[in-house]
Design a protein around this motif. Structure first.
Motif, PDB file in Angstrom:
ATOM      1  N   LEU A   5      29.595  16.824 -15.597  1.00 30.73           N
ATOM      2  CA  LEU A   5      28.398  17.118 -14.816  1.00 30.73           C
ATOM      3  C   LEU A   5      27.228  16.278 -15.310  1.00 30.73           C
ATOM      4  CD1 LEU A   5      28.681  20.999 -14.669  1.00 30.73           C
ATOM      5  CD2 LEU A   5      29.439  19.328 -12.976  1.00 30.73           C
ATOM      6  N   SER A   6      26.318  15.925 -14.404  1.00 31.98           N
ATOM      7  CA  SER A   6      25.156  15.129 -14.755  1.00 31.98           C
ATOM      8  C   SER A   6      23.961  15.596 -13.941  1.00 31.98           C
ATOM      9  CB  SER A   6      25.413  13.647 -14.475  1.00 31.98           C
ATOM     10  OG  SER A   6      24.234  12.905 -14.655  1.00 31.98           O
ATOM     11  N   SER A   7      22.899  15.979 -14.632  1.00 25.99           N
ATOM     12  CA  SER A   7      21.693  16.407 -13.921  1.00 25.99           C
ATOM     13  C   SER A   7      20.871  15.208 -13.453  1.00 25.99           C
ATOM     14  CB  SER A   7      20.843  17.306 -14.816  1.00 25.99           C
ATOM     15  OG  SER A   7      20.470  16.591 -15.978  1.00 25.99           O
ATOM     16  N   SER A   8      21.143  14.018 -14.010  1.00 25.50           N
ATOM     17  CA  SER A   8      20.369  12.836 -13.634  1.00 25.50           C
ATOM     18  C   SER A   8      20.973  12.072 -12.449  1.00 25.50           C
ATOM     19  CB  SER A   8      20.240  11.890 -14.828  1.00 25.50           C
ATOM     20  OG  SER A   8      21.503  11.435 -15.226  1.00 25.50           O
ATOM     21  N   ARG A   9      22.193  12.390 -12.065  1.00 24.28           N
ATOM     22  CA  ARG A   9      22.837  11.727 -10.929  1.00 24.28           C
ATOM     23  C   ARG A   9      22.605  12.521  -9.652  1.00 24.28           C
ATOM     24  NH1 ARG A   9      25.308   6.680 -11.779  1.00 24.28           N
ATOM     25  NH2 ARG A   9      25.869   6.602 -13.954  1.00 24.28           N
TER      26      ARG A   9
END
Length: 102
Positions: A5-9
Motif C-alpha cells: 500500500l502507498s498513501s503517496s500514489r
C-alpha cells in the motif's frame, strides 16, 4: 501475499500507475531500468502482480526460479549515461593497451 500500500500514489498501491487509457500498469525500476509486469484492468490486479513479482524476486536469485511473473517481466530502458561513458572509456583503454602491446 502482501500488497504494498502507498498513501503517496494515486492508485493507493506501490508499483502501480494508471495509464491514460484507464488501465493500470505494474512495474518498478531495477538498476535504472524499468521492469514491467504488465497492464491490468484494475489497480488491485496490478498490485497483486507487483506483489508476486517483488516477493518472488526477493526469495529467488534467478528469474527462471522466480516463476512466471518474474520470468515474463520485460526490462525497458537503457543504461544510465554515466555507466555508458565509463564502459566506453574502459573499452578505449583496453584497445590502447592492446595496440601498445602489439
Amino acid at each position: 501475499l502482501r500488497l504494498h500500500l502507498s498513501s503517496s500514489r494515486a492508485t493507493g498501491y506501490k508499483g502501480v500507475q494508471q495509464c491514460p487509457s484507464g488501465r493500470f500498469h505494474a512495474g518498478h525500476r531495477v538498476d535504472g531500468r524499468r521492469v514491467c509486469y504488465g497492464t491490468f484492468d484494475t489497480a488491485v490486479e496490478a498490485a497483486v502482480a507487483y506483489a508476486k513479482a517483488v516477493g518472488e524476486a526477493a526469495t529467488a536469485p534467478a528469474a527462471e526460479e522466480a516463476g512466471p511473473s518474474a520470468a515474463n517481466a520485460r526490462v525497458v530502458g537503457r543504461k544510465r549515461p554515466r555507466e555508458e561513458e565509463e564502459q566506453r572509456q574502459e573499452e578505449e583503454e583496453q584497445q590502447q593497451q592492446q595496440q601498445q602491446g602489439s
